[in-house]
Enzyme design. Sequence first.
Site, mmCIF file in Angstrom:
data_model
loop_
_atom_site.group_PDB
_atom_site.id
_atom_site.type_symbol
_atom_site.label_atom_id
_atom_site.label_comp_id
_atom_site.label_asym_id
_atom_site.label_seq_id
_atom_site.Cartn_x
_atom_site.Cartn_y
_atom_site.Cartn_z
ATOM 1 N N ARG A 43 0.798 -1.235 0.000
ATOM 2 C CA ARG A 43 0.000 0.000 0.000
ATOM 3 C C ARG A 43 0.824 1.273 0.000
ATOM 4 O O ARG A 43 0.585 2.189 -0.778
ATOM 5 C CB ARG A 43 -0.918 0.068 1.235
ATOM 6 C CG ARG A 43 -2.263 -0.529 1.078
ATOM 7 C CD ARG A 43 -2.693 -1.115 2.395
ATOM 8 N NE ARG A 43 -1.740 -2.130 2.783
ATOM 9 C CZ ARG A 43 -1.771 -3.379 2.311
ATOM 10 N NH1 ARG A 43 -2.753 -3.754 1.554
ATOM 11 N NH2 ARG A 43 -0.855 -4.266 2.642
ATOM 12 N N THR A 44 1.759 1.370 0.937
ATOM 13 C CA THR A 44 2.432 2.662 1.134
ATOM 14 C C THR A 44 3.235 3.036 -0.111
ATOM 15 O O THR A 44 3.111 4.148 -0.635
ATOM 16 C CB THR A 44 3.348 2.608 2.379
ATOM 17 O OG1 THR A 44 2.578 2.067 3.458
ATOM 18 C CG2 THR A 44 3.847 3.979 2.754
ATOM 19 N N LYS A 47 25.500 -3.665 -0.524
ATOM 20 C CA LYS A 47 26.971 -3.616 -0.579
ATOM 21 C C LYS A 47 27.535 -2.847 0.612
ATOM 22 O O LYS A 47 28.724 -2.586 0.683
ATOM 23 C CB LYS A 47 27.415 -2.954 -1.884
ATOM 24 C CG LYS A 47 27.022 -3.728 -3.118
ATOM 25 C CD LYS A 47 27.533 -3.053 -4.377
ATOM 26 C CE LYS A 47 26.396 -2.466 -5.169
ATOM 27 N NZ LYS A 47 26.820 -1.636 -6.287
ATOM 28 N N ARG A 62 11.119 3.911 3.646
ATOM 29 C CA ARG A 62 10.760 2.921 4.683
ATOM 30 C C ARG A 62 12.013 2.152 5.050
ATOM 31 O O ARG A 62 12.791 1.775 4.170
ATOM 32 C CB ARG A 62 9.683 1.963 4.171
ATOM 33 C CG ARG A 62 9.467 0.777 5.112
ATOM 34 C CD ARG A 62 8.259 -0.034 4.762
ATOM 35 N NE ARG A 62 7.029 0.704 5.024
ATOM 36 C CZ ARG A 62 5.819 0.172 4.951
ATOM 37 N NH1 ARG A 62 5.672 -1.097 4.617
ATOM 38 N NH2 ARG A 62 4.741 0.894 5.196
ATOM 39 N N HIS A 87 4.690 5.575 11.806
ATOM 40 C CA HIS A 87 4.257 5.443 10.403
ATOM 41 C C HIS A 87 3.301 6.613 10.135
ATOM 42 O O HIS A 87 2.093 6.436 10.054
ATOM 43 C CB HIS A 87 3.566 4.095 10.209
ATOM 44 C CG HIS A 87 3.310 3.702 8.787
ATOM 45 N ND1 HIS A 87 3.387 4.590 7.720
ATOM 46 C CD2 HIS A 87 2.960 2.502 8.243
ATOM 47 C CE1 HIS A 87 3.104 3.948 6.607
ATOM 48 N NE2 HIS A 87 2.842 2.680 6.891
HETATM 49 N N1 CP Z 1 -0.335 -0.008 5.847
HETATM 50 C C1 CP Z 1 0.883 -0.306 5.309
HETATM 51 O O1 CP Z 1 1.911 0.290 5.671
HETATM 52 O O2 CP Z 1 0.830 -1.264 4.361
HETATM 53 P P1 CP Z 1 2.097 -1.763 3.515
HETATM 54 O O3 CP Z 1 3.051 -2.416 4.485
HETATM 55 O O4 CP Z 1 1.552 -2.685 2.477
HETATM 56 O O5 CP Z 1 2.732 -0.536 2.914
#
Ligand code: CP
Length: 304
Positions: A51-52, A80, A101, A129
């Site tokens: 999603r993100t 590396k 991320r 998040h």
């Molecule tokens: N909600 C969320 O962060 O989903 P993903 O891990 O699929 O990005």
Amino acid sequence: MRHLMKPLDFTTEELDQLFDLADDIQKNRAKYAHACDGKILATCFYEPSTRTRLSFESAMLSLGGQVLGFASADSSSAAKGESVADTIRTVSCFADICAMRHPKEGAPMVAASKSRIPVINAGDGGHEHPTQTLTDLMTIRSLKGRLDNFTIGFCGDLKFGRTVHSLVHALMRYDNIHFVFISPEELRIPSYVREELREANIPFEEVIDLESAIGNLDLLYMTRVQRERFFNEEDYVRLKDFCILTKAKMKKARPDMLVLHPLPRVNEISVEVDDDPRAVYFDQVQYGRFVRMALILTLLEIKV
Ligand code: CP
């Protein structure tokens, strides 16, 4: 230049402006279709995501911009031994904004300190998040018409669930929010979050049983048990099925209680619940795209 590391980086007034912009984008798509012409978003994902990452990419493409990036540490020079600091210095030469991320808490913050472009924390370990929180708040505001006066239950892995930590921090600033934390002892909300709530005189309770708590909730935020953050598989197996939301449990909930989940789901919400009109976790995904479009425009200081 602004970055987004945690939900509190925006004031509640700024959040309102962001959600108003996301609303306008949703209603007037054509107006924003070229807002980011010539701009590039980098998605630097050292950890899996559906999603993100895709909603950031979809957001930038829908604004007329372009995207580049990597979807795993293995496919970047991190494999590396390159540091996050050196990677962001490099990405700053290729892109105008970066969503990152990382499995290590604080890694996007390190990147932001070395970056020449805005950095968005797209999830750092078990910490925060913030863009999921923007999505969650946008969903609640759109479907309930307010962000105050709620009893909200958080159920599942409250220890490692970064979406929980971020949403609690964001909701602490609104009036009359009562928190109910539903988890086994091993997956309790971290003590630093409990301390923050106590210091702010915000009421909360901790319970183990969803069935007895569900009838008092306006919102139920379900989360999966985060297998990837456990130190041993034995503990994960013991805890993974401690609470599953079923149709039978939904019968005990209020008729207007909303069920949210940041997704991905494993088995903590039975698929039979998906058809219940109170289950809005796939609506959240839709809102996530528009709120990320609004965020990109805001951080790039683009007015339409
Ligand atoms: N909600 C969320 O962060 O989903 P993903 O891990 O699929 O990005």
